[in-house]
Design a protein around this motif. Structure first.
Motif, PDB file in Angstrom:
ATOM      1  N   ARG A 157      12.931 -24.045   6.595  1.00 38.11           N
ATOM      2  CA  ARG A 157      13.910 -25.298   6.200  1.00 38.11           C
ATOM      3  C   ARG A 157      12.920 -26.483   6.238  1.00 38.11           C
ATOM      4  N   SER A 171      11.279 -18.490   4.954  1.00 31.13           N
ATOM      5  CA  SER A 171      12.712 -17.937   5.748  1.00 31.13           C
ATOM      6  C   SER A 171      13.686 -18.030   4.738  1.00 31.13           C
ATOM      7  N   THR A 193      16.585  -9.504   6.375  1.00 37.12           N
ATOM      8  CA  THR A 193      17.108  -9.330   5.125  1.00 37.12           C
ATOM      9  C   THR A 193      16.079  -9.310   4.289  1.00 37.12           C
ATOM     10  N   SER A 217      12.137 -22.237  12.498  1.00 39.36           N
ATOM     11  CA  SER A 217      12.826 -22.303  14.051  1.00 39.36           C
ATOM     12  C   SER A 217      12.500 -21.166  14.811  1.00 39.36           C
ATOM     13  N   GLN A 241      16.681 -13.160  13.126  1.00 37.28           N
ATOM     14  CA  GLN A 241      16.537 -12.491  12.108  1.00 37.28           C
ATOM     15  C   GLN A 241      15.129 -12.706  11.293  1.00 37.28           C
ATOM     16  N   ASN A 266       6.075 -26.943  14.559  1.00 40.59           N
ATOM     17  CA  ASN A 266       7.276 -27.243  14.521  1.00 40.59           C
ATOM     18  C   ASN A 266       7.516 -28.823  15.227  1.00 40.59           C
TER      19      ASN A 266
HETATM   20  P1  FAD Z   1      16.093 -23.693  10.731  1.00 39.88           P
HETATM   21  O1  FAD Z   1      16.668 -22.808  11.697  1.00 39.88           O
HETATM   22  O2  FAD Z   1      16.962 -24.712  10.219  1.00 39.88           O
HETATM   23  O3  FAD Z   1      14.611 -24.477  11.151  1.00 39.88           O
HETATM   24  C1  FAD Z   1      14.120 -25.319  10.758  1.00 39.88           C
HETATM   25  C2  FAD Z   1      13.192 -25.806  11.712  1.00 39.88           C
HETATM   26  O4  FAD Z   1      11.990 -26.638  11.081  1.00 39.88           O
HETATM   27  C3  FAD Z   1      13.383 -26.354  12.849  1.00 39.88           C
HETATM   28  O5  FAD Z   1      12.963 -25.770  13.999  1.00 39.88           O
HETATM   29  C4  FAD Z   1      12.871 -27.757  12.951  1.00 39.88           C
HETATM   30  O6  FAD Z   1      12.528 -28.401  14.198  1.00 39.88           O
HETATM   31  C5  FAD Z   1      11.703 -27.590  11.949  1.00 39.88           C
HETATM   32  N1  FAD Z   1      11.151 -28.837  11.258  1.00 39.88           N
HETATM   33  C6  FAD Z   1      12.196 -29.529  10.434  1.00 39.88           C
HETATM   34  N2  FAD Z   1      11.046 -30.572   9.633  1.00 39.88           N
HETATM   35  C7  FAD Z   1      10.025 -30.437  10.244  1.00 39.88           C
HETATM   36  C8  FAD Z   1       8.715 -30.979  10.097  1.00 39.88           C
HETATM   37  N3  FAD Z   1       8.642 -32.053   9.284  1.00 39.88           N
HETATM   38  N4  FAD Z   1       7.633 -30.397  10.744  1.00 39.88           N
HETATM   39  C9  FAD Z   1       7.571 -29.626  11.575  1.00 39.88           C
HETATM   40  N5  FAD Z   1       8.779 -28.693  11.724  1.00 39.88           N
HETATM   41  C10 FAD Z   1       9.889 -29.084  11.217  1.00 39.88           C
HETATM   42  N6  FAD Z   1      16.462 -15.515   8.249  1.00 39.88           N
HETATM   43  C11 FAD Z   1      15.109 -15.292   7.785  1.00 39.88           C
HETATM   44  O7  FAD Z   1      14.266 -16.353   7.933  1.00 39.88           O
HETATM   45  N7  FAD Z   1      14.907 -14.093   6.954  1.00 39.88           N
HETATM   46  C12 FAD Z   1      16.060 -13.063   7.116  1.00 39.88           C
HETATM   47  O8  FAD Z   1      15.577 -12.044   6.618  1.00 39.88           O
HETATM   48  C13 FAD Z   1      17.255 -13.353   7.624  1.00 39.88           C
HETATM   49  N8  FAD Z   1      18.329 -12.513   7.586  1.00 39.88           N
HETATM   50  C14 FAD Z   1      19.503 -12.898   8.062  1.00 39.88           C
HETATM   51  C15 FAD Z   1      20.416 -11.872   8.188  1.00 39.88           C
HETATM   52  C16 FAD Z   1      21.700 -12.324   8.818  1.00 39.88           C
HETATM   53  C17 FAD Z   1      22.679 -11.144   8.778  1.00 39.88           C
HETATM   54  C18 FAD Z   1      22.133 -13.518   9.060  1.00 39.88           C
HETATM   55  C19 FAD Z   1      23.416 -14.019   9.571  1.00 39.88           C
HETATM   56  C20 FAD Z   1      20.939 -14.323   9.267  1.00 39.88           C
HETATM   57  C21 FAD Z   1      19.700 -14.189   8.720  1.00 39.88           C
HETATM   58  N9  FAD Z   1      18.776 -15.360   8.454  1.00 39.88           N
HETATM   59  C22 FAD Z   1      17.332 -14.672   7.988  1.00 39.88           C
HETATM   60  C23 FAD Z   1      19.074 -16.479   8.844  1.00 39.88           C
HETATM   61  C24 FAD Z   1      18.541 -16.835  10.300  1.00 39.88           C
HETATM   62  O9  FAD Z   1      19.583 -16.943  11.073  1.00 39.88           O
HETATM   63  C25 FAD Z   1      18.171 -18.594  10.300  1.00 39.88           C
HETATM   64  O10 FAD Z   1      19.200 -19.169   9.630  1.00 39.88           O
HETATM   65  C26 FAD Z   1      16.888 -18.806   9.344  1.00 39.88           C
HETATM   66  O11 FAD Z   1      15.910 -17.959   9.843  1.00 39.88           O
HETATM   67  C27 FAD Z   1      16.541 -20.310   9.530  1.00 39.88           C
HETATM   68  O12 FAD Z   1      15.460 -20.558   8.753  1.00 39.88           O
HETATM   69  P2  FAD Z   1      14.594 -21.614   9.176  1.00 39.88           P
HETATM   70  O13 FAD Z   1      13.814 -21.618  10.506  1.00 39.88           O
HETATM   71  O14 FAD Z   1      13.648 -21.984   8.035  1.00 39.88           O
HETATM   72  O15 FAD Z   1      15.663 -22.949   9.183  1.00 39.88           O
END
Ligand code: FAD
Length: 318
Positions: free
Chosen positions: A208, A233, A251, A266, A270, A285
């Protein structure tokens, strides 16, 4: 030694998938591996060399329109008939959508137990399965019939062990109920210059934190520079930044490359489920408390939009 049937995952464009070679490697602990190719005419011959190189003593060819022209049901019937005739020690399939569906149908047809998502299999048929997104492991055994087990991709390193690879044609006899769903059209996935995600030795994934579909170009450029595949992600996928087939995690796809680079991810449990067995993990990060740093071998606390271009410059200099 009894045969162990390995149901082959392969495609005309990508050839024999790595997970098949892993299954042939794992099968050797339980008996003599035999590969089962289910596809269009000539599929077994096309894959025979590779399958023999990784230990397939026999290669059963379940080929033709009766198998290839319909969805999964005829494949399960062909494997079930083969099991009845050769009485194997076990049947291994890949933990993919198709592999799991064949396995489920096969278990029902044979009134047999089934284990899915194994990451290891002992000689006595005991499977190790990751549960709760890989945060705990369970050891389980089939108590009725033979072990029918699906193996997660990237569970082991394939090891070559040349064998005869004798091709044996199967008589395919499928019923009308196996033909209830027909393949109408096949569209090959566009093959870019990047390696396939689950087979790549380097994966660069964006989360994200990448913030937009446009910004994913940065992730792609870095991956291309390293000769790697691109992952994402679920948050990035759900936000529409990158297509779903590139999602890594519980998933999504399971990857286990030599190098996994997590950009703006993050490190939710999952997501970890799909990448935590990577050999070296690098995370960028801006939040020093991000859970991904608990897992990372190398971490950079910083803004990915500053760090990645600098890292790319350094790579270009070498
Ligand atoms: P976030 O958790 O929002 O993290 C974004 C990160 O980016 C933060 O740590 C932030 O500090 C950092 N950031 C922001 N801007 C910058 C920048 N400019 N420079 C550096 N860092 C920055 N997730 C998966 O990935 N794969 C799956 O298969 C999956 N299956 C799931 C299955 C179920 C049943 C459930 C409930 C959830 C599942 N999820 C899955 C979702 C998972 O729980 C998280 O919500 C998801 O992985 C978060 O993605 P993220 O780390 O990209 O986003």
């Amino acid at each position: 030694m009894a045969e162990v049937l390995v149901v082959v995952e392969a495609s005309a464009s990508a050839g024999v998938k790595k997970v098949t070679l892993e299954m042939l490697t794992i099968a050797r602990a339980l008996g003599t591996p035999s590969a089962v190719v289910l596809g269009g005419a000539g599929a077994a011959a096309a894959f025979a060399e590779k399958l023999a190189e990784y230990g397939a003593e026999k290669i059963y060819a379940g080929e033709g329109d009766e198998v290839d022209g319909y969805l999964v049901a005829p494949k399960a019937t062909v494997v079930a008939e083969l099991v009845k005739s050769v009485q194997p020690a076990a049947v291994l399939l890949a933990s993919t959508q198709e592999g799991k569906e064949i396995a489920g149908r096969l278990a029902v047809k044979l009134d047999n137990g089934l284990l899915t998502d194994a990451v290891a299999l002992d000689a006595d048929g005991t499977a190790t399965q990751g549960i709760f997104a890989g945060s705990a492991v369970v050891k389980s055994k089939v108590t009725k019939g033979l072990p029918i087990v699906t193996i997660r991709p990237n569970s082991t390193t394939p090891v070559a062990a040349p064998a005869a690879g004798t091709v044996e044609q199967l008589t395919v006899a499928v019923s009308d109920t196996d033909k209830l769903t027909k393949v109408v059209e096949r569209v090959a996935e566009k093959k870019g210059s990047r390696p396939e995600l689950t087979e790549a030795s380097i994966v660069v994934s964006g989360g994200r934190g990448v913030a937009s579909a446009d910004n994913f170009k940065l992730v792609e450029e870095f991956a291309d520079l390293l000769g790697g595949a691109v992952g994402a992600s679920r948050a990035a996928v759900d936000s529409g930044f990158y297509p779903h087939q590139f999602q890594v995690g519980q998933t999504g796809k399971t990857v286990s490359p030599q190098l996994y680079v997590a950009l703006g991810i993050s490190g939710a449990i999952q997501h970890r489920a799909g990448m935590q067995t990577s050999k070296t993990i690098v995370a960028v990060n801006k939040d020093p408390e991000a859970p991904i740093f608990e897992l990372a071998d190398y971490g950079v606390v910083g803004d990915l939009f500053k760090v990645v271009p600098q890292a790319a410059d350094e790579v270009r200099k070498r």
